[in-house]
Design a protein around this motif. Structure first.
Motif, PDB file in Angstrom:
ATOM      1  N   HIS A  93       0.834  -1.192   0.000  1.00 54.94           N
ATOM      2  CA  HIS A  93       0.000   0.000   0.000  1.00 54.94           C
ATOM      3  C   HIS A  93       0.882   1.260   0.000  1.00 54.94           C
ATOM      4  O   HIS A  93       1.891   1.298   0.692  1.00 54.94           O
TER       5      HIS A  93
ATOM      6  N   HIS B 291       0.692   4.027   1.512  1.00 61.00           N
ATOM      7  CA  HIS B 291       0.998   4.569   2.840  1.00 61.00           C
ATOM      8  C   HIS B 291       2.170   3.826   3.480  1.00 61.00           C
ATOM      9  O   HIS B 291       2.977   4.415   4.198  1.00 61.00           O
ATOM     10  N   ASP B 292       2.222   2.522   3.239  1.00 64.50           N
ATOM     11  CA  ASP B 292       3.355   1.748   3.761  1.00 64.50           C
ATOM     12  C   ASP B 292       4.640   2.147   3.036  1.00 64.50           C
ATOM     13  O   ASP B 292       5.699   2.257   3.650  1.00 64.50           O
TER      14      ASP B 292
ATOM     15  N   GLY C  47      -1.387   8.530  -1.274  1.00 63.63           N
ATOM     16  CA  GLY C  47      -2.823   8.716  -1.110  1.00 63.63           C
ATOM     17  C   GLY C  47      -3.471   8.988  -2.437  1.00 63.63           C
ATOM     18  O   GLY C  47      -3.054   8.454  -3.469  1.00 63.63           O
ATOM     19  N   LYS C  48      -4.492   9.849  -2.398  1.00 63.71           N
ATOM     20  CA  LYS C  48      -5.256  10.104  -3.623  1.00 63.71           C
ATOM     21  C   LYS C  48      -4.975  11.488  -4.188  1.00 63.71           C
ATOM     22  O   LYS C  48      -5.577  11.893  -5.181  1.00 63.71           O
TER      23      LYS C  48
ATOM     24  N   PRO D 235      -6.259   1.984  -5.713  1.00 62.61           N
ATOM     25  CA  PRO D 235      -6.808   2.646  -4.523  1.00 62.61           C
ATOM     26  C   PRO D 235      -6.057   3.930  -4.166  1.00 62.61           C
ATOM     27  O   PRO D 235      -6.646   4.873  -3.651  1.00 62.61           O
ATOM     28  N   SER D 236      -4.777   3.969  -4.416  1.00 58.42           N
ATOM     29  CA  SER D 236      -4.005   5.182  -4.156  1.00 58.42           C
ATOM     30  C   SER D 236      -2.619   5.049  -4.788  1.00 58.42           C
ATOM     31  O   SER D 236      -2.281   4.006  -5.332  1.00 58.42           O
TER      32      SER D 236
ATOM     33  N   MET E  99      13.490  -1.634  11.494  1.00 54.41           N
ATOM     34  CA  MET E  99      12.423  -0.625  11.488  1.00 54.41           C
ATOM     35  C   MET E  99      11.299  -1.034  12.446  1.00 54.41           C
ATOM     36  O   MET E  99      10.818  -2.157  12.417  1.00 54.41           O
TER      37      MET E  99
ATOM     38  N   LEU F 123       8.098   0.299  12.927  1.00 56.81           N
ATOM     39  CA  LEU F 123       6.700   0.267  12.492  1.00 56.81           C
ATOM     40  C   LEU F 123       6.361  -1.078  11.844  1.00 56.81           C
ATOM     41  O   LEU F 123       5.312  -1.651  12.096  1.00 56.81           O
ATOM     42  N   TYR F 124       7.293  -1.537  11.001  1.00 51.07           N
ATOM     43  CA  TYR F 124       7.024  -2.801  10.320  1.00 51.07           C
ATOM     44  C   TYR F 124       7.704  -3.942  11.070  1.00 51.07           C
ATOM     45  O   TYR F 124       8.606  -4.603  10.566  1.00 51.07           O
TER      46      TYR F 124
ATOM     47  N   LEU G 157       4.126  -7.538  10.053  1.00 50.34           N
ATOM     48  CA  LEU G 157       4.303  -8.095   8.707  1.00 50.34           C
ATOM     49  C   LEU G 157       3.708  -9.498   8.612  1.00 50.34           C
ATOM     50  O   LEU G 157       3.116  -9.862   7.602  1.00 50.34           O
TER      51      LEU G 157
ATOM     52  N   TYR H 235       0.031  -9.232   8.379  1.00 45.69           N
ATOM     53  CA  TYR H 235      -0.341  -8.658   7.075  1.00 45.69           C
ATOM     54  C   TYR H 235      -0.240  -9.718   5.977  1.00 45.69           C
ATOM     55  O   TYR H 235      -1.124  -9.865   5.150  1.00 45.69           O
ATOM     56  N   LYS H 236       0.868 -10.466   6.020  1.00 46.88           N
ATOM     57  CA  LYS H 236       1.086 -11.453   4.957  1.00 46.88           C
ATOM     58  C   LYS H 236       0.248 -12.720   5.168  1.00 46.88           C
ATOM     59  O   LYS H 236      -0.159 -13.365   4.209  1.00 46.88           O
TER      60      LYS H 236
ATOM     61  N   SER I 271      -9.371   8.919   2.562  1.00 46.37           N
ATOM     62  CA  SER I 271      -8.108   9.567   2.205  1.00 46.37           C
ATOM     63  C   SER I 271      -7.089   8.562   1.680  1.00 46.37           C
ATOM     64  O   SER I 271      -6.215   8.900   0.904  1.00 46.37           O
ATOM     65  N   CYS I 272      -7.187   7.296   2.108  1.00 45.54           N
ATOM     66  CA  CYS I 272      -6.189   6.338   1.623  1.00 45.54           C
ATOM     67  C   CYS I 272      -6.825   5.151   0.912  1.00 45.54           C
ATOM     68  O   CYS I 272      -6.137   4.330   0.331  1.00 45.54           O
ATOM     69  N   GLY I 273      -8.153   5.067   0.963  1.00 44.78           N
ATOM     70  CA  GLY I 273      -8.818   3.977   0.257  1.00 44.78           C
ATOM     71  C   GLY I 273      -8.898   2.683   1.043  1.00 44.78           C
ATOM     72  O   GLY I 273      -9.290   1.657   0.502  1.00 44.78           O
ATOM     73  N   ASP I 274      -8.502   2.708   2.316  1.00 47.80           N
ATOM     74  CA  ASP I 274      -8.568   1.496   3.129  1.00 47.80           C
ATOM     75  C   ASP I 274     -10.025   1.122   3.408  1.00 47.80           C
ATOM     76  O   ASP I 274     -10.840   1.967   3.752  1.00 47.80           O
TER      77      ASP I 274
ATOM     78  N   GLY J 112      -6.109  -2.600   2.059  1.00 47.46           N
ATOM     79  CA  GLY J 112      -5.487  -1.401   2.605  1.00 47.46           C
ATOM     80  C   GLY J 112      -4.062  -1.646   3.029  1.00 47.46           C
ATOM     81  O   GLY J 112      -3.460  -2.663   2.676  1.00 47.46           O
ATOM     82  N   CYS J 113      -3.544  -0.714   3.806  1.00 50.18           N
ATOM     83  CA  CYS J 113      -2.136  -0.749   4.178  1.00 50.18           C
ATOM     84  C   CYS J 113      -1.872  -1.841   5.215  1.00 50.18           C
ATOM     85  O   CYS J 113      -2.796  -2.373   5.831  1.00 50.18           O
ATOM     86  N   ALA J 114      -0.611  -2.145   5.398  1.00 45.07           N
ATOM     87  CA  ALA J 114      -0.213  -3.201   6.323  1.00 45.07           C
ATOM     88  C   ALA J 114      -0.668  -2.900   7.743  1.00 45.07           C
ATOM     89  O   ALA J 114      -1.087  -3.796   8.473  1.00 45.07           O
ATOM     90  N   ILE J 115      -0.608  -1.633   8.125  1.00 44.79           N
ATOM     91  CA  ILE J 115      -0.967  -1.276   9.504  1.00 44.79           C
ATOM     92  C   ILE J 115      -2.457  -1.537   9.742  1.00 44.79           C
ATOM     93  O   ILE J 115      -2.837  -2.152  10.741  1.00 44.79           O
TER      94      ILE J 115
ATOM     95  N   ARG K 295      -0.090   7.986  10.871  1.00 47.02           N
ATOM     96  CA  ARG K 295      -0.524   6.604  10.628  1.00 47.02           C
ATOM     97  C   ARG K 295      -1.512   6.083  11.674  1.00 47.02           C
ATOM     98  O   ARG K 295      -1.968   4.950  11.570  1.00 47.02           O
TER      99      ARG K 295
END
Lengths: 404, 123
Positions: A341, A343-344, A359-360, A373-374, B1, B3-4, B9, B12-13, B34-37, B59-62, B102
């Motif tokens: 994604h 954001h990631d 983002g968008k 999606p973005s 890192m 965050l990840y 991870l 997420y995976k 805003s991010c499409g999640d 969406g994102c991993a988080i 985030r």
């Protein structure tokens, strides 16, 4: 050629470390950094001249007025507008476009009329027209993009008709970097007696603009996207159009005579600048323009092209990466990485000191059209160098590795 | 890192509890424009307690990992306990620091679960 190392010395913020790494600032399409000269202009003004403009008799007010009005002349010459009072200072492009929608639009758009925008538009050049069309029962038509991310000019020609009253198109997409053929868009629209607004928020920061040659009716810019402070921006409008338009905001500084029940208004440009404007920011914006002129817009464009090509070369080596950029686009490179994604991506890039946007990008319809999606986006400016691009590629490799 | 982290991870995976829940009796969906999640939640609520929880989403991993972890975390909790959960509980569960930019991603799952509970009560 730009002397990038000399330029970088003018931007103290570039010395910052982000997460212990050198800063590679690649979010310029959002807002640019400010050179020392611009920051100094703000300080100088507040320490030496600060006062309200116009109407004041005392020395400071006269000095402030002179400085503020000289910024108008500088911008007029920079854009090659015919007259200084065709430049109206606004907070930004968004305000400039809303000004046109609420004045020109309210007066001239009627039921059954049509406004044409493109699929590339930033929300700032879309929503004001959507709302105007709703208020007026007018129709919003959209020029689609082709697979190569350029506007479909054949469809544009078909959309134009006697009903078209305004064409509002970006000079350069903040998402794909697409640079539409605005000269042709303007010429065609004028054949149908339609007016044309060019959203120059991106374009004016990177390209020499000649408004008299372009012959558009309105043109908008954001100072903060071209080294100026936030809160500086402008609308250009042809004198005759601006004269016919009613005022936008009402209040101090834009009146001739006021009685308890009635008011008559001043002429250009004050008619559209009610209230105390962003005086310091506008004066500092003048310094930004002078700095850009010193460097030369042609040189800036050439420099960005080199960085853009280099970024595309490095990023397209990675099979997971998909790039959204047309041939001969501006200095904006949007991309996705398969399975990750945006954001990631931006979070991990930040860990490596690389500032990108994800983002968008205030362009939801365009993102929908691209069927994603973005997006993650890198955008370049005068102080960026190859090292920034290489640092971004390093962050890219790490991102792919982390998610493998 | 930080965050990840490996755990994020991993979730997420290899998401846990992803997909439809046949005997669910509480549902909701949330979307972060805003991010499409997108997150959808399906819960089985019995005697005021969560007995099963599944999610679906993109969406994102988080956002995705946090939601997957939550579908395990909330099992056996009462509705009141879940309603009382807030940002510190999520940060605690993840065991990492999350930047202000985030935090929305990390909270999307919890707000979707809370919404399912509210909708369930009104059903």
């Amino acid at each position: 050629m730009l002397n990038v190392e000399e330029i970088r010395k003018q931007f103290k913020i570039l010395d910052r470390k982000i997460n212990g790494k050198r800063l590679a600032y690649l979010d310029n399409a959002s807002t640019t950094q400010k050179p020392h000269k611009v920051i100094q202009a703000l300080t100088d003004y507040y320490e030496n001249n600060n006062s309200n403009i116009h109407r004041g008799i005392h020395t400071l007010s006269e000095e402030s007025t002179t400085l503020y009005e000289s910024a108008r002349v500088t911008l007029q010459k920079f854009l090659n507008a015919k007259l200084a009072h065709e430049i109206i200072f606004t907070r930004n492009t968004t305000e400039a476009i809303n000004l046109v929608a609420y004045t020109f639009g309210e007066k001239n758009i009627h039921e059954g009329d049509e406004i044409i925008v493109s699929e590339l538009e930033h929300h700032a050049n879309l929503i004001p027209w959507q709302e105007l069309c709703k208020r007026k029962k007018a129709t919003l038509k959209v020029i689609p993009i082709k697979e190569d991310l350029n506007l479909d000019m054949e469809i544009y020609e078909k959309l134009l008709s006697e009903k078209t009253k305004l064409v509002a198109v970006t000079g350069m997409s903040n998402v794909t970097g697409t640079i539409p053929n605005i000269k042709k868009i303007i010429e065609l629209a004028h054949k149908f007696n339609s007016k044309v607004l060019i959203d120059g928020a991106q374009l004016a920061a990177h390209t020499k603009i000649d408004l008299q040659e372009l012959n558009c009716d309105f043109f908008t810019i954001s100072g903060h996207k071209m080294l100026g402070p936030t809160g500086s921006g402008a609308l250009y409008g042809k004198e005759e159009l601006l004269n016919e338009m009613p005022p936008f905001l009402f209040g101090g500084g834009m009146v001739l005579h006021v009685t308890q029940q009635e008011t008559s208004y001043t002429g250009l440009p004050d008619k559209f600048e009610a209230g105390t404007p962003n005086i310091a920011e506008t004066i500092a914006f003048k310094s930004a323009i002078e700095y850009l002129e010193e460097i030369g817009m042609e040189n800036i464009q050439k420099h960005e092209k080199e960085l853009t090509d280099y970024a595309i070369e490095l990023f397209s080596k990675h099979k997971e990466v998909k790039i959204f950029h047309p041939e001969n686009g501006g200095g904006v490179v949007s991309f996705t990485i398969e399975g990750i994604h945006p954001h990631d991506i931006a979070s991990i890039f930040n860990e490596y000191g690389v500032a990108i946007r994800s983002g968008k990008h205030c362009a939801h319809p365009l993102i929908e059209r691209l069927k994603i999606p973005s997006l993650a986006r890198m955008s370049f400016y005068i102080y960026n160098n190859k090292e920034d691009v290489e640092q971004a590629e390093k962050a890219l490799k790490e991102t792919i590795k982390i998610f493998k | 890192m930080d965050l990840y982290s490996e755990i994020i991870l991993d979730y997420y995976k290899n998401p846990r509890n992803k997909g439809p829940l046949k005997d669910a009796n509480a549902y909701s969906e949330e979307y972060n424009p805003s991010c499409g999640d997108k997150i959808s939640i399906q819960l089985k609520i019995e005697d005021n307690k969560i007995t099963k929880a599944n999610f679906d989403g993109i969406g994102c991993a988080i956002s995705q990992a946090t939601t997957s972890m939550l579908t395990e975390e909330i099992i056996g909790k009462t509705i009141e306990e879940i309603k009382a959960m807030d940002t510190p509980d999520i940060i605690n569960m993840l065991g990492i620091e999350i930047s202000p930019g985030r935090i929305k991603c990390a909270l999307l799952g919890l707000s979707t679960i809370k919404k399912a509970i509210i909708l369930h009560k009104h059903a």
